[in-house]
Design an enzyme around this catalytic site. Structure first.
Site: not given
Ligand code: GLC
Ligand code: GLC
Length: 650
Positions: A296, A338
């Site tokens: 993540d 991700e």
């Molecule tokens: C990732 C998840 C998102 C979350 C963020 C912080 O981007 O997909 O849902 O808000 O990480 O953990």
């Molecule tokens: C930002 C982060 C991504 C996350 C997202 C959640 O774009 O780069 O990791 O999924 O926020 O909205």
């Protein structure tokens, strides 16, 4: 924040000479009882320790206790291997024999929230037949570990990796579920939320209590001096929740680094204790039977003053260090990246030594972009150069997930086509919030930032693709087009190189649910509009081809069947082609001498493609569309609105 610049000569050899005999001595009893397993461990250590060591000496070599850290780490890798259940050691073997398993056309992924989909793990077990009916071989469960009550960012604020959210079940249930899934041919995927913990995590609690050791697990500052300095170059991620990246906690009189929400505290990887502790959490997950870890928010895990603290070289080193630790102690484990950032940066995480698989946010965003504009030029030109990735790796291709849609295409790619990136994003946001005249999209803005004009989009696939509007206006023609769009996008992810991932709920065309607005813990996060409770009564309509649910579900089923019946959809080779038609996107899939040409019409009108196009790609003079079974030859191809065809030589 100060990786070692100069590495002492022979550091590795000297470390091995000193540490390995001690490691052998410590695990002598185990080695004598399980010589083969110890041997397996030792040979993987020989193979991967040099890489792990060189990464760690770079990151942590200037620490006074460096060798102590290395010894602690090796000991815990060995212990974790010893604790690894026999069934998983067997899986390690199976995977080693077939390292390309995730490149298979049999791979189809799904993702869901445990509570919204089936209440709890017990309920989920009863849904295994549903997963099989759908054809899944990969199931990502959204975060299910202990987290704060009330706001917890959909579980992404983790309070413990050793305890499930009690509403969902127990660790024992999860472990059993993982193995039951595996026996049904489905790999369990969970998140490794390693950028931050919740402020209720044991480490955070000890920091609150003033324990120095744990204050150093996070980034803490007594005044605004450093935070101000950092913020000069930081991007705001959740500006709606708090400005900047820091939150003041009066209990400890400190500013804490909180990239996301104030209750998500960024871990301080400058501190090697944090790395070792998180390796242990990672291996605990692997030993529960998790086969793929979704890493993540990878972009944010290393901070460096004067940079935007995203995608730094040390972030890559850290992930590689986690990767080599996994290779040593849980070799079957795969990493999925991700990184929802600029496509140049997304690609840098994809590497057998880093993350073997990765979300493909560019394809996702550009599919929506193409539906809005009806023009394939940006999709075609961006993917031509950006789709290829390192051998042995795979994209995870998706249409929607639990997060918002961010328009992460490259401004340089857009500029080459005369498109201004900023303006184009404004258009897309206006289109998908339904503000743009004539738009079919019914989404909501997410994290609109008045300072920068930035905005992202929430909404379910069906609502964004026009189904919500069509149903409200009760026009069958519009409904048909909306379903066409939904299936077209899923058709692309089923056939293009990589692993398709279905956001469960989309398989029956579920619409936005606005009731989150009545829940104080959710009302200010529009992503909840597309995080839906599965209505199993309604879901039954999937069997009835006269219903919307049935039309979407059965359409999707045909696509999944097509993917699984054609070995050419294995592997990664995808050549994006020019169809000489502004509305038709095309690509050639090749695998072990087989070839299939996929053509997709992104417009509401019929499009013609000259018959010599498939001939140019060596499909001969007669071809069969694997979707409809229709045979064509010298006459031009006619693609109906939103039709996708897969041509193979007859
Ligand atoms: C990732 C998840 C998102 C979350 C963020 C912080 O981007 O997909 O849902 O808000 O990480 O953990
Ligand atoms: C930002 C982060 C991504 C996350 C997202 C959640 O774009 O780069 O990791 O999924 O926020 O909205």
């Amino acid at each position: 924040m100060s990786p070692l610049s100069k590495i002492p000569p022979n550091a590795f050899e000297r470390t091995c000479q000193r540490l390995l005999p001690r490691l052998e001595a410590r695990f002598e009893l185990y080695a004598s009882l399980h010589p083969q397993e110890w041997q397996d461990f030792r040979s993987r250590l020989d193979e991967h320790f040099p890489r792990l060591f060189s990464l760690l000496i770079h990151l942590y070599g200037d620490q006074f206790d460096f060798f102590y850290y290395i010894e602690t780490l090796l000991t815990s890798l060995a212990q974790s291997w010893i604790d690894r259940p026999a069934e998983l050691k067997e899986l390690d073997h199976t995977r080693q024999q077939n390292p390309d398993w995730y490149q298979s056309n049999q791979m189809v992924g799904g993702v869901c929230y445990v509570d919204l989909f089936a209440k709890n793990i017990k309920g989920l077990r009863r849904r295994i037949p549903y997963f099989k009916e759908l054809g899944l071989s990969y199931l990502h469960l959204m975060p299910l570990f202990d987290c704060p009550r009330g706001e917890n960012d959909g579980g992404y604020a983790i309070s413990s990796y050793r305890k499930l959210n009690p509403d969902l079940g127990t660790l024992a249930e999860l472990t059993e579920f993982a193995s039951e899934l595996r026996h049904n041919g489905i790999s369990l995927v969970l998140d490794f939320v390693f950028n931050h913990t919740s402020n209720e995590h044991e480490w955070a609690k000890k920091a609150y209590a003033g324990q120095l050791e744990f204050l150093e697990y996070y980034y803490m500052f007594p005044d605004r001096r450093m935070p101000d300095e950092y913020e000069k170059s930081l991007r705001e991620i959740f500006p709606g929740e708090h400005p900047g990246a820091f939150t003041w906690f009066p209990e400890i009189s400190r500013w804490v680094w909180t990239t996301f929400h104030s209750y998500q505290w960024d871990l301080n990887y400058n501190n090697p204790d944090v790395f070792i502790a998180m390796v242990q959490e990672m291996l605990a997950l692997a030993n529960m039977g998790v086969e793929v870890l979704r890493l993540d928010a990878v972009a944010f895990i290393w901070k460096q003053m004067g940079t935007n603290c995203e995608n730094l070289p040390e972030a890559h080193m850290l992930i590689q260090a986690f990767n080599s630790a996994a290779r040593i102690a849980a070799p079957a484990l795969l990493f999925k990246s991700e990184a929802i950032v600029h496509p140049d940066e997304v690609a840098r995480y994809i590497n057998p030594d880093e993350c073997q698989i990765s979300y493909n946010p560019l394809l996702m965003a550009l599919l929506w972009e193409t539906l809005a504009t009806r023009e394939v030029q940006l999709l075609k030109s961006s993917l031509s150069s950006r789709f290829p990735i390192a051998p042995g790796c795979a994209w995870v291709n998706y249409v929607r997930v639990h997060d918002d849609i961010g328009w992460t295409f490259s401004d340089e790619d857009a500029a080459r086509l005369g498109i201004n990136g900023y303006n184009h994003r404004q258009f897309l946001n206006s289109f998908y919030t339904g503000r743009f005249a004539g738009s079919f999209g019914r989404g909501l803005p997410f994290q609109e930032n008045p300072k920068t004009g930035d905005c992202r989009i929430s909404g379910t696939c069906a609502s964004l693709a026009g189904l919500e509007k069509a149903l409200r206006e009760e026009t069958e023609h519009e409904v048909q087009l909306a379903i066409g769009r939904i299936l077209l996008m899923h058709g692309i992810i089923m056939t293009i190189g990589g692993i398709p991932l279905i956001y469960l709920g989309d398989e029956t065309g579920m619409l936005n649910d606005y009731s989150y607005r009545n829940d104080p813990s959710k009302e200010h996060d529009s992503r909840w509009v597309h995080r839906l409770q599965t209505d199993w009564e309604k879901n039954k309509l999937r069997k009835d081809p006269a219903t919307i649910e049935g039309r979407v579900y059965q359409g999707l089923q045909s696509l999944i069947k097509l993917r699984k019946s054609e070995p050419v959809f294995s592997g990664h080779a995808t050549e994006i082609i020019d169809c000489n038609n502004p509305h038709v996107f095309g690509f050639l899939r090749t695998h072990l001498g087989e070839r299939v040409l996929v053509l997709a019409n992104f417009s509401e009108t019929m499009q013609k493609i000259p018959a010599n196009l498939p001939r140019m790609y060596d499909l001969g003079y007669k071809f069969v569309d694997q979707m409809s079974g229709q045979e064509t030859g010298i006459q031009d191809l006619e693609l109906q609105p939103f039709q996708l065809i897969c041509l193979k030589a007859a």
